[in-house]
Write a protein that holds these residues in place. Structure first.
Motif, mmCIF file in Angstrom:
data_model
loop_
_atom_site.group_PDB
_atom_site.id
_atom_site.type_symbol
_atom_site.label_atom_id
_atom_site.label_comp_id
_atom_site.label_asym_id
_atom_site.label_seq_id
_atom_site.Cartn_x
_atom_site.Cartn_y
_atom_site.Cartn_z
ATOM 1 N N ARG A 121 -7.252 20.708 -34.405
ATOM 2 C CA ARG A 121 -7.464 20.693 -35.783
ATOM 3 C C ARG A 121 -7.957 21.753 -36.330
ATOM 4 O O ARG A 121 -7.312 22.516 -37.322
ATOM 5 C CB ARG A 121 -8.476 19.482 -35.890
ATOM 6 C CG ARG A 121 -8.496 19.121 -37.444
ATOM 7 C CD ARG A 121 -9.404 17.933 -37.453
ATOM 8 N NE ARG A 121 -10.288 17.748 -38.754
ATOM 9 C CZ ARG A 121 -11.121 17.348 -39.206
ATOM 10 N NH1 ARG A 121 -12.120 17.059 -38.061
ATOM 11 N NH2 ARG A 121 -11.520 17.069 -40.247
ATOM 12 N N LEU A 122 -8.683 22.549 -35.755
ATOM 13 C CA LEU A 122 -9.197 23.883 -36.128
ATOM 14 C C LEU A 122 -8.161 24.925 -36.108
ATOM 15 O O LEU A 122 -8.304 25.698 -36.895
ATOM 16 C CB LEU A 122 -10.719 24.418 -35.449
ATOM 17 C CG LEU A 122 -11.874 23.793 -35.941
ATOM 18 C CD1 LEU A 122 -13.008 24.363 -34.993
ATOM 19 C CD2 LEU A 122 -12.119 24.265 -37.195
ATOM 20 N N LEU A 123 -7.310 24.994 -34.975
ATOM 21 C CA LEU A 123 -6.071 26.096 -35.150
ATOM 22 C C LEU A 123 -4.974 25.441 -36.233
ATOM 23 O O LEU A 123 -4.183 26.369 -36.097
ATOM 24 C CB LEU A 123 -5.705 25.899 -33.781
ATOM 25 C CG LEU A 123 -6.572 26.546 -32.791
ATOM 26 C CD1 LEU A 123 -6.097 26.126 -31.337
ATOM 27 C CD2 LEU A 123 -6.851 27.920 -33.046
ATOM 28 N N GLY A 124 -4.958 24.322 -36.714
ATOM 29 C CA GLY A 124 -4.267 24.186 -38.020
ATOM 30 C C GLY A 124 -2.984 23.250 -37.647
ATOM 31 O O GLY A 124 -2.228 23.265 -38.442
ATOM 32 N N LEU A 125 -2.955 22.708 -36.405
ATOM 33 C CA LEU A 125 -1.941 21.811 -35.982
ATOM 34 C C LEU A 125 -2.230 20.408 -37.039
ATOM 35 O O LEU A 125 -3.377 20.112 -37.170
ATOM 36 C CB LEU A 125 -2.014 21.172 -34.651
ATOM 37 C CG LEU A 125 -1.399 21.894 -33.461
ATOM 38 C CD1 LEU A 125 -1.768 23.466 -33.571
ATOM 39 C CD2 LEU A 125 -1.468 21.515 -32.323
ATOM 40 N N LEU B 54 -15.662 20.171 -39.303
ATOM 41 C CA LEU B 54 -15.500 19.248 -38.541
ATOM 42 C C LEU B 54 -16.356 17.941 -38.636
ATOM 43 O O LEU B 54 -15.777 16.908 -38.401
ATOM 44 C CB LEU B 54 -15.651 19.538 -37.042
ATOM 45 C CG LEU B 54 -14.798 20.618 -36.305
ATOM 46 C CD1 LEU B 54 -15.074 21.169 -34.933
ATOM 47 C CD2 LEU B 54 -13.533 20.092 -36.238
ATOM 48 N N PRO B 71 -10.453 22.620 -42.137
ATOM 49 C CA PRO B 71 -10.078 22.907 -40.823
ATOM 50 C C PRO B 71 -8.806 23.296 -40.744
ATOM 51 O O PRO B 71 -7.855 22.415 -41.239
ATOM 52 C CB PRO B 71 -10.489 21.475 -39.922
ATOM 53 C CG PRO B 71 -11.680 20.971 -40.891
ATOM 54 C CD PRO B 71 -11.265 21.353 -42.198
ATOM 55 N N GLY B 72 -8.442 24.042 -40.003
ATOM 56 C CA GLY B 72 -6.827 24.544 -39.691
ATOM 57 C C GLY B 72 -6.354 25.438 -40.757
ATOM 58 O O GLY B 72 -5.135 25.989 -40.606
ATOM 59 N N ASP B 73 -7.075 25.902 -41.911
ATOM 60 C CA ASP B 73 -6.748 26.690 -42.795
ATOM 61 C C ASP B 73 -6.549 28.211 -42.354
ATOM 62 O O ASP B 73 -6.291 29.422 -43.011
ATOM 63 C CB ASP B 73 -7.260 26.829 -44.054
ATOM 64 C CG ASP B 73 -8.739 27.044 -44.145
ATOM 65 O OD1 ASP B 73 -9.267 27.569 -42.954
ATOM 66 O OD2 ASP B 73 -9.392 27.010 -45.276
ATOM 67 N N VAL B 76 -11.478 29.737 -40.285
ATOM 68 C CA VAL B 76 -12.713 29.821 -39.323
ATOM 69 C C VAL B 76 -12.048 29.546 -37.892
ATOM 70 O O VAL B 76 -11.272 28.497 -37.875
ATOM 71 C CB VAL B 76 -13.818 28.802 -39.783
ATOM 72 C CG1 VAL B 76 -14.890 28.586 -38.853
ATOM 73 C CG2 VAL B 76 -14.116 29.095 -41.324
ATOM 74 N N ALA B 98 -0.460 27.053 -31.078
ATOM 75 C CA ALA B 98 -0.733 27.087 -32.401
ATOM 76 C C ALA B 98 0.228 28.322 -33.420
ATOM 77 O O ALA B 98 0.611 27.963 -34.549
ATOM 78 C CB ALA B 98 -2.198 27.395 -32.778
ATOM 79 N N LEU B 101 3.656 26.591 -33.785
ATOM 80 C CA LEU B 101 3.466 25.332 -34.671
ATOM 81 C C LEU B 101 2.837 25.733 -35.776
ATOM 82 O O LEU B 101 3.406 25.067 -37.165
ATOM 83 C CB LEU B 101 2.874 24.167 -34.121
ATOM 84 C CG LEU B 101 3.362 23.682 -32.784
ATOM 85 C CD1 LEU B 101 2.331 22.613 -32.034
ATOM 86 C CD2 LEU B 101 4.804 22.982 -32.835
ATOM 87 N N VAL B 102 2.036 26.407 -36.134
ATOM 88 C CA VAL B 102 1.251 26.689 -37.222
ATOM 89 C C VAL B 102 1.800 28.098 -38.082
ATOM 90 O O VAL B 102 2.160 28.037 -39.094
ATOM 91 C CB VAL B 102 -0.034 26.806 -37.035
ATOM 92 C CG1 VAL B 102 -1.080 26.998 -38.397
ATOM 93 C CG2 VAL B 102 -0.764 25.569 -36.510
ATOM 94 N N MET B 150 -5.343 33.453 -33.818
ATOM 95 C CA MET B 150 -4.856 32.959 -35.149
ATOM 96 C C MET B 150 -5.544 33.896 -36.266
ATOM 97 O O MET B 150 -5.442 33.531 -37.507
ATOM 98 C CB MET B 150 -5.407 31.646 -35.077
ATOM 99 C CG MET B 150 -4.679 30.550 -34.157
ATOM 100 S SD MET B 150 -3.054 30.381 -34.546
ATOM 101 C CE MET B 150 -2.880 29.403 -36.109
#
Lengths: 211, 317
Positions: A121-125, B54, B71-73, B76, B98, B101-102, B150
């Motif tokens: 989640r934190l890595l943006g998936l 989180l 989360p995920g932007d 952080v 990631a 995918l990201v 990232m």
């Protein structure tokens, strides 16, 4: 059992076996996909979704598959839904499989460490990516024996669709038994073919690391 | 940079009857390394999780560069106590996933970048191993590489070495120290007091979901007056019980009364200062020569921490 009989019986039985394999694989695939959705619903925040999932699972696990097949065979045309018997049969088999798959998936997904999901989640998936690339593969390790067991059950349960007129392995052997007057040999051969198919499934499910 | 890089305003988190964060205010400038210390259950990890987004807050807000991070932007990054690597992927794939995918990199680009990141934490050779085939320290370094890949602007370390033995701890701390030197903005929760003291520009002591003491690391560790903090640091130093018994020696001027002076065995402090440190520094308490004779009293914990396991002078390299 002589070779002449085997030579005569084998070709139609193998055609029936091919039908059995296709019907079962389609049902297992449908069962897995629908089962994943039901597993998601059964762990959802919404009470309605959880209730619907619980209802679904208890119906399809609680009513005999044969009764489900007969219901689909007679009730669907009555309700004005006109679909080929083969579709109704595969659909019913698949929806029944989904109920069991949902329970297997729910248990398997619960073993995935929450931290693995938080990291994703934190890595943006996205949620879908996390499900397909992280949660499902991690859960698959624990679920594999149960899923293979369920696939074997479906392969055998597909014999029931012979009762709604699908020409698969069991139905073929019945026809063979009455046309050759050799029921024992026909059914023995039929059983042997099921055994071979399921040996293949078991081999796929064999975990070398655990042996 | 008039507004701080990270602003946490009146953060509150309550679960049932438990107040986990009780109104925390914190602001961090770009390039700062803030060490968060405090007893278990004081809210250190909860604070990091709240900043990362989180855990939901029941009050207050977090702004990173003026925006609430989602989360995920990509703003952080977080490194967890349990590493949280994906066990079904190799080290390289853990870092690359990631990116593909990201960041929508091609497989080749992502693999290349993942290898560069693993190289940075010294693990290039182990790119094809799965987490289960790596030591804890190596796993944590892969997790750091995965976070770094990232390019987050803020990295949160949540007790990154708490599940590692002392030797493995060192290799992870070295990586984090290296990052601090590149000017990365970081929040570090750790029980490695020496490390926190040496790597942080600022230290924050939390207790019961509040900030009890906050200030430059030197001040927090050396001149602590807050009783709760003094007790906390004292307990920590008692753990370092393998320090050699101080030999009787002529008592020099005990110097200003510092926390660390106080922290030595009661009674022994005024009568018997430890041998090596002229003024009873922590280094001497750790059984090591004081890092620098010129260090002010009790201040040695703030100097680059010599690892107790490796005393050779190359360690700084």
């Amino acid at each position: 059992m002589d070779w002449a009989f085997i030579e005569e019986a084998l070709p139609p039985l193998l055609r029936g076996a091919v039908a059995t394999v296709w019907v079962s694989l389609a049902a297992i695939a449908l069962g897995f996909a629908a089962g994943a959705l039901i597993a998601a619903a059964s762990t959802a925040g919404s009470r309605g979704l959880r209730g619907a999932a619980a209802l679904y699972i208890s119906f399809f696990r609680g009513v005999p598959l044969l009764v489900q097949l007969l219901l689909a065979y007679y009730a669907l045309p009555f309700a004005g839904i006109d679909i080929p018997a083969i579709i109704a049969a595969v659909g019913t088999l698949g929806l029944c499989c989904a109920a069991y798959m949902a329970e297997i998936l729910r248990g398997g997904l619960a073993t995935v460490p929450p931290g693995a999901v938080e990291a994703a989640r934190l890595l943006g998936l996205t949620r879908a990516q996390t499900f397909l690339r992280i949660r499902l593969p991690i859960a698959a390790r624990t679920m594999r024996p149960a899923i293979v067991g369920e696939a074997i059950m479906i392969m055998k349960a597909s014999s029931l669709i012979s009762l709604v007129g699908i020409m698969e392995l069991t139905r073929t052997s019945q026809a063979l038994a009455s046309s050759t007057f050799m029921p024992l040999q026909s059914y023995a051969l039929c059983g042997a073919i099921y055994l071979v198919i399921n040996f293949v499934l078991m081999a796929i499910g064999w975990d070398r690391k655990r042996a | 940079m008039t507004t701080p890089f990270l602003v946490a305003e009146k953060l509150e988190r309550r679960v049932g009857d438990t107040q986990i964060l009780a109104g925390i205010d914190l602001s961090v400038n770009k390039g700062e390394v803030v060490g968060l210390i405090g007893p278990s259950g004081s809210g250190k990890s909860s604070l990091l999780r709240a900043i990362a987004g989180l855990d939901p807050l029941t009050g207050g807000r977090v702004l990173v560069e003026g925006r609430t991070p989602v989360p995920g932007d990509g703003t952080v990054g977080m490194v967890f106590q349990q590493f949280n690597l994906w066990p079904h992927l190799t080290a390289g794939e853990n870092v690359a996933l990631a990116l593909r995918l990201v960041r929508k990199m091609t497989r080749v680009e992502a693999t290349e970048r993942a290898r560069a990141m693993l190289d940075r934490v010294g693990l290039l050779k182990l790119a094809d191993r799965r987490p289960a085939q790596l030591s804890g320290g190596q796993q944590q370094r892969v997790a750091i590489a995965r976070t770094l890949a990232m390019e987050p602007r803020l990295i949160l370390f949540d007790e990154p070495t708490a599940s590692l033995d002392p030797e493995l701890t060192t290799e992870v701390l070295d990586v984090i120290r290296g990052l601090a030197e590149t000017g990365m903005t970081m929040l570090v929760v750790s029980h490695e007091m020496g490390f926190v003291a040496s790597v942080s520009t600022r230290a924050v002591f939390l207790d019961h979901g509040r900030v009890l003491v906050e200030g430059p690391a030197k001040a927090v560790f050396r001149d602590a007056e807050e009783p709760r903090l003094r007790r906390f640091l004292a307990t920590y130093l008692q753990r370092v019980a393998w320090a050699p018994d101080p030999e009787p020696a002529p008592a020099p001027d005990p110097g200003p009364l510092t926390t660390f002076a106080l922290l030595q065995q009661p009674g022994a402090a005024e009568a018997v200062p430890p041998p090596a440190g002229p003024e009873g520094s922590t280094m001497s308490l750790l059984g090591l020569p004081a890092a620098s004779p010129a260090a002010p009293s009790g201040f040695s914990l703030l100097d680059p921490v010599p690892d107790p396991n490796q005393k050779d002078p190359k360690r700084g390299a």
